[in-house]
Scaffold this active site. Structure first.
Site, PDB file in Angstrom:
ATOM      1  N   LYS A  20      39.162  48.001  47.873  1.00  0.00           N
ATOM      2  CA  LYS A  20      39.150  49.440  48.177  1.00  0.00           C
ATOM      3  C   LYS A  20      37.720  49.976  48.249  1.00  0.00           C
ATOM      4  O   LYS A  20      37.377  50.691  49.176  1.00  0.00           O
ATOM      5  CB  LYS A  20      39.924  50.226  47.107  1.00  0.00           C
ATOM      6  CG  LYS A  20      41.396  49.876  47.005  1.00  0.00           C
ATOM      7  CD  LYS A  20      42.137  50.819  46.064  1.00  0.00           C
ATOM      8  CE  LYS A  20      41.666  50.755  44.624  1.00  0.00           C
ATOM      9  NZ  LYS A  20      41.916  49.455  43.947  1.00  0.00           N
ATOM     10  N   ARG A  95      46.974  57.009  40.972  1.00  0.00           N
ATOM     11  CA  ARG A  95      47.362  55.714  40.416  1.00  0.00           C
ATOM     12  C   ARG A  95      48.717  55.787  39.718  1.00  0.00           C
ATOM     13  O   ARG A  95      49.206  54.761  39.231  1.00  0.00           O
ATOM     14  CB  ARG A  95      46.326  55.293  39.390  1.00  0.00           C
ATOM     15  CG  ARG A  95      45.409  54.164  39.847  1.00  0.00           C
ATOM     16  CD  ARG A  95      44.382  53.990  38.756  1.00  0.00           C
ATOM     17  NE  ARG A  95      43.755  52.715  38.714  1.00  0.00           N
ATOM     18  CZ  ARG A  95      42.557  52.456  39.233  1.00  0.00           C
ATOM     19  NH1 ARG A  95      41.924  53.345  39.928  1.00  0.00           N
ATOM     20  NH2 ARG A  95      42.013  51.270  39.051  1.00  0.00           N
ATOM     21  N   ARG A 129      33.296  39.188  40.579  1.00  0.00           N
ATOM     22  CA  ARG A 129      32.728  40.378  41.211  1.00  0.00           C
ATOM     23  C   ARG A 129      31.424  40.803  40.526  1.00  0.00           C
ATOM     24  O   ARG A 129      31.286  40.701  39.309  1.00  0.00           O
ATOM     25  CB  ARG A 129      33.759  41.506  41.093  1.00  0.00           C
ATOM     26  CG  ARG A 129      33.306  42.823  41.645  1.00  0.00           C
ATOM     27  CD  ARG A 129      34.444  43.684  42.029  1.00  0.00           C
ATOM     28  NE  ARG A 129      35.042  44.391  40.897  1.00  0.00           N
ATOM     29  CZ  ARG A 129      35.973  45.329  41.044  1.00  0.00           C
ATOM     30  NH1 ARG A 129      36.436  45.630  42.245  1.00  0.00           N
ATOM     31  NH2 ARG A 129      36.479  45.929  39.992  1.00  0.00           N
ATOM     32  N   ARG A 162      31.016  43.996  35.692  1.00  0.00           N
ATOM     33  CA  ARG A 162      31.663  45.109  34.980  1.00  0.00           C
ATOM     34  C   ARG A 162      32.365  44.618  33.718  1.00  0.00           C
ATOM     35  O   ARG A 162      33.020  43.594  33.727  1.00  0.00           O
ATOM     36  CB  ARG A 162      32.690  45.790  35.903  1.00  0.00           C
ATOM     37  CG  ARG A 162      32.119  46.985  36.622  1.00  0.00           C
ATOM     38  CD  ARG A 162      33.064  47.505  37.663  1.00  0.00           C
ATOM     39  NE  ARG A 162      34.398  47.791  37.162  1.00  0.00           N
ATOM     40  CZ  ARG A 162      35.362  48.317  37.909  1.00  0.00           C
ATOM     41  NH1 ARG A 162      35.122  48.603  39.179  1.00  0.00           N
ATOM     42  NH2 ARG A 162      36.557  48.552  37.410  1.00  0.00           N
ATOM     43  N   ARG A 173      44.858  45.134  33.687  1.00  0.00           N
ATOM     44  CA  ARG A 173      44.710  46.070  34.819  1.00  0.00           C
ATOM     45  C   ARG A 173      45.711  45.738  35.919  1.00  0.00           C
ATOM     46  O   ARG A 173      46.268  46.643  36.552  1.00  0.00           O
ATOM     47  CB  ARG A 173      43.271  46.022  35.350  1.00  0.00           C
ATOM     48  CG  ARG A 173      42.281  46.652  34.390  1.00  0.00           C
ATOM     49  CD  ARG A 173      40.849  46.292  34.728  1.00  0.00           C
ATOM     50  NE  ARG A 173      40.421  46.820  35.999  1.00  0.00           N
ATOM     51  CZ  ARG A 173      39.439  46.287  36.729  1.00  0.00           C
ATOM     52  NH1 ARG A 173      38.787  45.227  36.291  1.00  0.00           N
ATOM     53  NH2 ARG A 173      39.111  46.823  37.875  1.00  0.00           N
TER      54      ARG A 173
HETATM   55  P1  AMP Z   1      38.523  51.205  39.122  1.00  0.00           P
HETATM   56  O1  AMP Z   1      37.044  51.198  39.263  1.00  0.00           O
HETATM   57  O2  AMP Z   1      39.199  51.996  40.194  1.00  0.00           O
HETATM   58  O3  AMP Z   1      39.093  49.804  38.988  1.00  0.00           O
HETATM   59  O4  AMP Z   1      38.845  51.955  37.753  1.00  0.00           O
HETATM   60  C1  AMP Z   1      38.391  51.448  36.501  1.00  0.00           C
HETATM   61  C2  AMP Z   1      39.199  52.037  35.366  1.00  0.00           C
HETATM   62  O5  AMP Z   1      39.057  53.464  35.358  1.00  0.00           O
HETATM   63  C3  AMP Z   1      40.697  51.812  35.466  1.00  0.00           C
HETATM   64  O6  AMP Z   1      41.076  50.538  34.951  1.00  0.00           O
HETATM   65  C4  AMP Z   1      41.236  52.971  34.617  1.00  0.00           C
HETATM   66  O7  AMP Z   1      41.084  52.724  33.237  1.00  0.00           O
HETATM   67  C5  AMP Z   1      40.282  54.091  34.987  1.00  0.00           C
HETATM   68  N1  AMP Z   1      40.783  54.873  36.152  1.00  0.00           N
HETATM   69  C6  AMP Z   1      40.254  54.916  37.404  1.00  0.00           C
HETATM   70  N2  AMP Z   1      40.978  55.708  38.200  1.00  0.00           N
HETATM   71  C7  AMP Z   1      42.005  56.180  37.459  1.00  0.00           C
HETATM   72  C8  AMP Z   1      43.116  57.025  37.706  1.00  0.00           C
HETATM   73  N3  AMP Z   1      43.336  57.567  38.930  1.00  0.00           N
HETATM   74  N4  AMP Z   1      43.970  57.270  36.682  1.00  0.00           N
HETATM   75  C9  AMP Z   1      43.775  56.759  35.466  1.00  0.00           C
HETATM   76  N5  AMP Z   1      42.766  55.939  35.151  1.00  0.00           N
HETATM   77  C10 AMP Z   1      41.873  55.649  36.134  1.00  0.00           C
END
Ligand code: AMP
Length: 216
Positions: A20, A95, A129, A162, A173
């Site tokens: 994404k 999400r 990554r 990360r 996740r």
């Molecule tokens: P990402 O970088 O999109 O993989 O997000 C990393 C982490 O941020 C996720 O594993 C969640 O803990 C939190 N997070 C990101 N976006 C959301 C969302 N829309 N709702 C809830 N938690 C989020």
């Protein structure tokens, strides 16, 4: 004759590691609209030690989701900003079904791009990554290495692995994705706005398929 102004309000759906962020960056270039990554906003808040960051940190490190009310409040403010007038690319939001319903009250969407990648590939992608905290660019040690190891091609920032890209957190996740986010494909499918794209090919090919799908 007035110039036609096309507003593009997009959501990118897909599991962690589906690409994404990478595709969002290319869409930003093509359409001149901002990428809004909730993950990037939250990581910055954690780094800055703000109240939002302190709340988010524990959920992020456990591979779970930050509570809906926190995220929805954050997005309500973000979408009001001027740069969103021509549209936006939402990367990582919504999400959950609650978030998707709240988003309906905030704005209208033109399309939801669903990037589909088999689970076993996701695991390998995430653990290899490397991310740039400065500009959000993403690389992979094998599939998409930066030109100089550890240095971002786009901004020369230092690349990091990360904290939540370790195998244990990645598994949580992916489980969270399957139980909470995947149902959104049907939620938006019923509205007839989903563009499905296979995400396990080459980055440029996936991008071309997204652009083609959006043109349809
Ligand atoms: P990402 O970088 O999109 O993989 O997000 C990393 C982490 O941020 C996720 O594993 C969640 O803990 C939190 N997070 C990101 N976006 C959301 C969302 N829309 N709702 C809830 N938690 C989020």
């Amino acid at each position: 004759m007035g110039e036609e102004v096309r507003i593009m309000r997009l959501v990118l759906l897909g599991a962690p590691g589906a690409g994404k962020g990478t595709q969002a960056k290319m869409l930003v270039e093509k359409y001149g609209i901002p990428q809004i990554s909730t993950g990037d906003i939250l990581r910055q808040a954690v780094k800055d030690g703000t109240p939002l960051g302190l709340e988010a940190k524990k959920h992020m490190e456990a591979g779970g989701l930050v509570p809906n009310d926190v995220i929805i409040g954050m997005m309500r403010e973000r979408l009001k900003q001027e740069d969103c007038a021509p549209g936006f690319i939402l990367d990582g939001f919504p999400r959950t079904k609650d978030q998707a319903e709240a988003l309906e009250g905030l704005t209208m969407l033109n399309a939801v791009v669903n990037i589909d990648v088999p689970l076993d590939i996701l695991l390998a992608r995430l653990t290899g990554r490397r991310s740039c905290p400065s500009c959000g660019a993403v690389f992979h040690v094998l599939n998409n290495p930066s030109k100089i190891e550890g240095v971002c091609d786009a901004c020369d920032g230092e690349l990091v692995h990360r904290k939540d890209d370790n195998e244990k957190t990645v598994k949580s996740r992916l489980d969270t994705y399957t139980s909470q986010t995947q149902p959104l494909i049907d939620f938006y499918g019923e509205k007839g706005i989903v563009v499905n794209v296979q995400g396990d090919g080459k980055i440029k090919k996936v991008f071309a398929n997204i652009v083609e799908g959006l043109g349809r």
